[in-house]
Design a protein around this motif. Structure first.
Motif, PDB file in Angstrom:
ATOM      1  N   UNK A 148       0.838  -1.205   0.000  1.00 29.19           N
ATOM      2  CA  UNK A 148       0.000   0.000   0.000  1.00 29.19           C
ATOM      3  C   UNK A 148       0.872   1.254   0.000  1.00 29.19           C
ATOM      4  N   UNK A 149       2.034   1.132   0.680  1.00 30.05           N
ATOM      5  CA  UNK A 149       2.901   2.306   0.763  1.00 30.05           C
ATOM      6  C   UNK A 149       3.983   2.312  -0.309  1.00 30.05           C
ATOM      7  N   UNK A 150       4.422   1.133  -0.739  1.00 33.31           N
ATOM      8  CA  UNK A 150       5.642   1.083  -1.545  1.00 33.31           C
ATOM      9  C   UNK A 150       5.483   0.183  -2.763  1.00 33.31           C
ATOM     10  N   UNK A 151       6.373   0.420  -3.737  1.00 32.70           N
ATOM     11  CA  UNK A 151       6.430  -0.530  -4.858  1.00 32.70           C
ATOM     12  C   UNK A 151       7.782  -1.238  -4.878  1.00 32.70           C
ATOM     13  N   UNK A 152       8.689  -0.838  -3.984  1.00 33.28           N
ATOM     14  CA  UNK A 152       9.981  -1.541  -3.892  1.00 33.28           C
ATOM     15  C   UNK A 152      10.258  -1.899  -2.443  1.00 33.28           C
ATOM     16  N   UNK A 153      11.184  -2.823  -2.226  1.00 32.74           N
ATOM     17  CA  UNK A 153      11.552  -3.200  -0.864  1.00 32.74           C
ATOM     18  C   UNK A 153      12.562  -4.317  -0.902  1.00 32.74           C
ATOM     19  N   UNK A 154      12.839  -4.861   0.271  1.00 33.37           N
ATOM     20  CA  UNK A 154      13.708  -6.043   0.287  1.00 33.37           C
ATOM     21  C   UNK A 154      13.016  -7.119   1.110  1.00 33.37           C
ATOM     22  N   UNK A 155      13.354  -8.360   0.799  1.00 34.19           N
ATOM     23  CA  UNK A 155      12.650  -9.471   1.435  1.00 34.19           C
ATOM     24  C   UNK A 155      13.542 -10.699   1.443  1.00 34.19           C
ATOM     25  N   UNK A 156      13.033 -11.757   2.072  1.00 34.32           N
ATOM     26  CA  UNK A 156      13.772 -13.020   2.102  1.00 34.32           C
ATOM     27  C   UNK A 156      12.907 -14.086   1.429  1.00 34.32           C
ATOM     28  N   UNK A 157      13.529 -14.938   0.645  1.00 33.87           N
ATOM     29  CA  UNK A 157      12.783 -16.028   0.003  1.00 33.87           C
ATOM     30  C   UNK A 157      12.503 -17.100   1.055  1.00 33.87           C
ATOM     31  N   UNK A 158      11.235 -17.413   1.269  1.00 35.61           N
ATOM     32  CA  UNK A 158      10.930 -18.446   2.273  1.00 35.61           C
ATOM     33  C   UNK A 158      10.562 -19.775   1.622  1.00 35.61           C
TER      34      UNK A 158
END
Ligand code: SER
Length: 872
Positions: A457-467
């Motif tokens: 809702x706030x962003x179109x980019x970010x970082x994450x971890x593959x689970x």
């Protein structure tokens, strides 16, 4: 005690025991493909039992609208003939999600029945599942129910766990043993206690079922323990009202009294306890509520069940002597009876009436048609039994009920093969079950046990971890270049397809690889990124940068916001009966399906565009608020049918109160961002459902630019500009008309000149002028005119003109009036046309025809002289 008071007393009692009061959900189960209609209070809590959804409470109570018709737990065929079966009923329930279990559930039920409602204890009987000693002991030792009124019921339905005391919602999903409480209506009513041979009688009636939800059944029949033992109870409001109002049949309670008399009035029959009248007054409830919840009669799925219920009602009305449409007339009484508790009935009254009336009218045509078919079949019948497949064909194809066929057969001293009909029915049931998506295995839909946090809702980019990574449906640790897969992350800005809005696309990148996300969907709490690894490799546990394609997302968001504005405008322009029936929002366009009964007029399209574009120009902020469903509904938020809403809902408003909807989608920041809305098409998609497609923003501009280009091109063709195009076009059309007229005059002149030449070629056959001439390139109209002229010129004459025009043979024959007694133009034409491989005919003095064999035309013309010789 009135039904409304019992409902309130129940909900209040459980609130006092720490339960949260939860509103009834729609009759269309939210996002649940395993279920045809909401058929129990627990449906809306299914995921809570399975441990897949957490709510702010662990105890709930509700009064749920239920329909049991079609699919598992159908009561349709019994309705009207027993004191206690209904297609529609309200189920009072209390629920524990891993909170209390058997002891409290039993104690609550007993306290409510004997303490609050003050039912005499000796009237209550109890059943438990045969092996459930724990429940048996609680009832006998702690509550004190004497063993004479306790009954253990085992697997009495022919398979393990197929039992009256083992409740399952469907073939798969949450289930468990149950204990049921029965009320003894007294010795003057026939019937025996549960488990006895007379149990189907109406004396001992089940009033409350307490299910101890313990298992999740998978399609292989295995029972897997639930994360936490839970409780699901259900008490039919109509049944407990009958007990409290000292009547033995549900049809005698307050909720039904007025409906029965309204039904009798609409049909024009006496109100004296006939089964058919009960059928009608039961069915108006399910039909009214189903239509209010957005179901429309159709030939498949939910719509088909609704159609069957309506037809069953019509048939029973007809049995009681109804002529013409009557069913829709009972809606007003239903609204008067239940509209306060269920405001959707009031809002939808006109719509419900219209749908029912249209369906009744269609059914009466169906009956008429079926009768004709039956007459034909009976005329061909050998013997005295109407075969089962004929009865079934009438039933299945023409909606013609078996008992009606049997009635008609009886009048002619015939019988029907009921067993054969039943066999066909059974075969159809099997076909329907295997074709039905409602037989889906709930468990195959839930494979990924991960909750992804959504940051989009706030962003179109970010970082994450593959689970997790899934390749061909199987979990893998590593993904290699070129492989297609589904990637699950711990958090993601990618919107997963829902509420009509398509899933986001974009990229997941790490130091080792780049994954192209082509679509995003959701299962349970997990977001699934579908796509292909375009570079390197990816491993489970690796960190990735997430990047949504922001341009596509932005265009999609504009279309989504515009869809809400359009929905609100539709209700303003067409009326409150407009309900969303489906929507598809992507970056290119928006598509919105809604209930409405006729094509939308051009001026209405214009009004819709004007209203929406005015809202866009106001440029008001698009506001969201997280709140509970009740507050949201009080704000007037439009909830969509078939959508499932949790405790916390997201309310999306535009233009203040102009558009308020429950929605989890991605939207514009301000209405002005949409720029412009342009409707590009309107049409029907099903009976009573229309579809509008529209474009917004840059796509709307591109659409208008393309239209402008076409305009310019058109203006260029008539050597004008967009300002004088209409004048120029009118002038061209005017000139065209004048030229056509001129041409006609010239053609007539030419024909007359040709006629002069032709008349000279006539032969004299026994005092008759005979003219048979080939004239290629003339159409039928020109030849007709010529034959007319030649008849005038030649006097006593027979004429045949023929020619090839646009690759076909055209023939016209004429005979002067004085000769038509002996020679008929139609007869000559028949011979000539047959000769060129075609047909023809007409009046004695003038006939027309044609054919395909141009090579035979001369021979056809040569038939004229012998024709005259033979006839004179
Ligand atoms: N689900 C159970 C039933 O419908 C109890 O509510 O009977």
């Amino acid at each position: 005690m009135k039904s409304a008071e019992i409902r309130e007393a129940f909900l209040r009692f459980f609130e006092e025991q720490g339960h949260t009061r939860v509103a009834s959900s729609s009759l269309i189960p939210g996002n649940d493909p395993t279920l045809l209609f909401t058929n129990a209070g627990m449906n809306q809590f299914k995921d809570c039992f399975l441990g897949q959804e957490k709510r702010a409470y662990t105890r709930a109570t509700s009064s749920q609208k239920c329909v049991r018709a079609g699919g598992k737990n159908s009561d349709l065929e019994n309705v009207g003939y027993t004191a206690r079966h209904h297609t529609f009923f309200e189920m009072l329930g209390n629920f524990s999600f891993g909170d209390y279990f058997k002891k409290d559930a039993i104690t609550f039920a007993w306290t409510f029945l004997t303490g609050v409602l003050k039912l005499p204890k000796e009237k209550l009987w109890v059943t438990v599942y045969a092996t459930d000693d724990e429940a048996y002991d609680i009832w006998t030792k702690e509550i004190g129910v004497p063993v004479e009124r306790m009954i253990r019921i085992g697997d009495n339905k022919g398979a393990p766990y197929a039992s009256d005391n083992f409740w399952t919602m469907g073939d798969t999903g949450p289930c468990g043993p149950c204990t049921e409480i029965f009320y003894d209506h007294g010795a003057d009513i026939w019937g025996g206690p549960p488990g006895s041979p007379e149990e189907d009688g109406d004396r001992y009636i089940e009033i409350w079922n307490n299910v101890f939800m313990q298992f999740n059944r998978t399609a292989d029949g295995v029972l897997h323990p639930l994360p936490a033992p839970s409780v699901d109870t259900g008490m039919g409001l109509e049944r407990i009202s009958a007990v409290m109002q000292h009547v033995h049949s549900n049809y005698e309670i307050d909720l039904f009294t007025n409906l029965l008399s309204a039904s009798a009035a609409a049909i024009g029959c006496a109100n004296d306890n006939q089964s058919s009248l009960k059928v009608v007054s039961d069915h108006i409830r399910s039909c009214g509520f189903l239509i209010a919840d957005g179901v429309l009669p159709s030939n498949e799925g939910r719509g088909y069940v609704l159609r069957r219920i309506i037809r069953r009602a019509c048939r029973h009305g007809n049995k009681l002597g109804a002529t013409g449409s009557f069913f829709y007339k009972i809606v007003a009484a239903l609204v008067a009876e239940m509209g306060d508790a269920f405001p959707e009935l009031k809002q939808q009254q006109a719509n419900i009436e219209r749908v029912l009336k249209a369906e009744e009218e269609q059914f009466s045509k169906t009956l008429e048609h079926g009768l004709k078919i039956l007459e034909q079949d009976l005329a061909e019948l050998k013997g005295s039994v109407v075969p089962g497949d004929v009865v079934f064909k009438l039933y299945d194809t023409y909606g013609f009920p078996m008992d009606l066929t049997a009635d008609i057969a009886r009048e002619r001293e015939l019988t029907v093969d009921e067993a054969g009909f039943e066999r066909e029915m059974q075969a159809q049931r099997v076909r329907a079950r295997s074709a039905s998506s409602f037989g889906l295995d709930y468990n195959t839909l839930v494979k990924v046990d991960v909750a992804t946090q959504f940051t989009g809702y706030q962003a179109t980019v970010g970082s994450a971890k593959i689970v997790a990574i899934y390749k061909d449906g199987k979990s893998v640790d590593v993904l290699n270049e070129g492989e297609e897969a589904v990637v699950v992350l711990d958090q993601t800005p990618f919107y997963a397809e829902s509420g009509g809005q398509v899933g986001d696309c974009g990229f997941l990148s790490s130091t080792s690889g780049r994954f192209e996300v082509r679509d995003t969907t959701k299962t349970g709490g997990a977001f699934l990124h579908h796509g292909v690894l375009v570079l390197g490799n990816l491993t489970v546990g690796a960190p990735v940068d997430t990047q949504v394609d922001a341009d596509v997302r932005h265009a999609t968001a504009l279309n989504h916001s515009a869809t809400h504005l359009l929905h609100a405008a539709l209700r303003q322009v067409l009326g409150e009966h407009v309900q969303q029936k489906g929507s598809l929002v992507d970056s290119q366009r928006l598509r919105f399906d809604f209930s409405h009964f006729e094509a939308i007029k051009p001026e209405q399209i214009k009004a819709l565009e004007d209203i929406v574009n005015a809202e866009i120009r106001k440029n008001s902020p698009v506001e969201t608020e997280e709140t509970d469903i009740e507050t949201a509904k009080n704000k007037g938020a439009m909830a969509l049918f078939g959508e499932k809403y949790g405790d916390e809902v997201r309310v999306l408003s535009m233009g203040g109160s102009f558009s308020v909807e429950l929605c989890g989608g991605i939207h514009a920041n301000r209405t002005g961002d949409i720029g412009l809305l342009k409707i590009i098409s309107e049409g029907g998609v099903a009976s009573g459902v229309r579809r509008i497609e529209a474009v917004t923003g840059a796509a709307a501009l591109a659409y208008l630019n393309a239209a402008e280009e076409q305009l310019k091109e058109a203006a260029g063709l008539v050597k004008g500009s967009r300002d004088n195009l209409i004048d120029k076009l009118s002038a061209v059309l005017e000139r065209n008309r004048a030229l056509e007229k001129q041409l006609e005059q010239l053609q007539a002149k030419a024909a007359s000149a040709a006629g002069d030449d032709l008349s000279a070629q006539a032969l004299d056959v026994k005092g008759v002028k005979v003219l048979a001439v080939r004239l290629d390139g003339q159409d039928g109209k020109a030849l007709l005119a010529l034959v007319d002229q030649l008849k005038n010129k030649l006097g006593r004459a027979v004429i045949l003109l023929g020619g090839v025009h646009e690759e076909k043979v055209v023939l016209v024959a004429g005979v002067t009036k004085d000769l038509t007694g002996q020679l008929k133009a139609g007869d000559l034409m028949k011979q000539a046309a047959a000769a060129v491989g075609g047909k023809g005919g007409g009046r004695p003095d003038m006939a027309q025809g044609g054919g395909v064999d141009a090579g035979a035309l001369d021979a056809a013309l040569a038939l004229t002289v012998p024709f005259v010789e033979a006839g004179i």
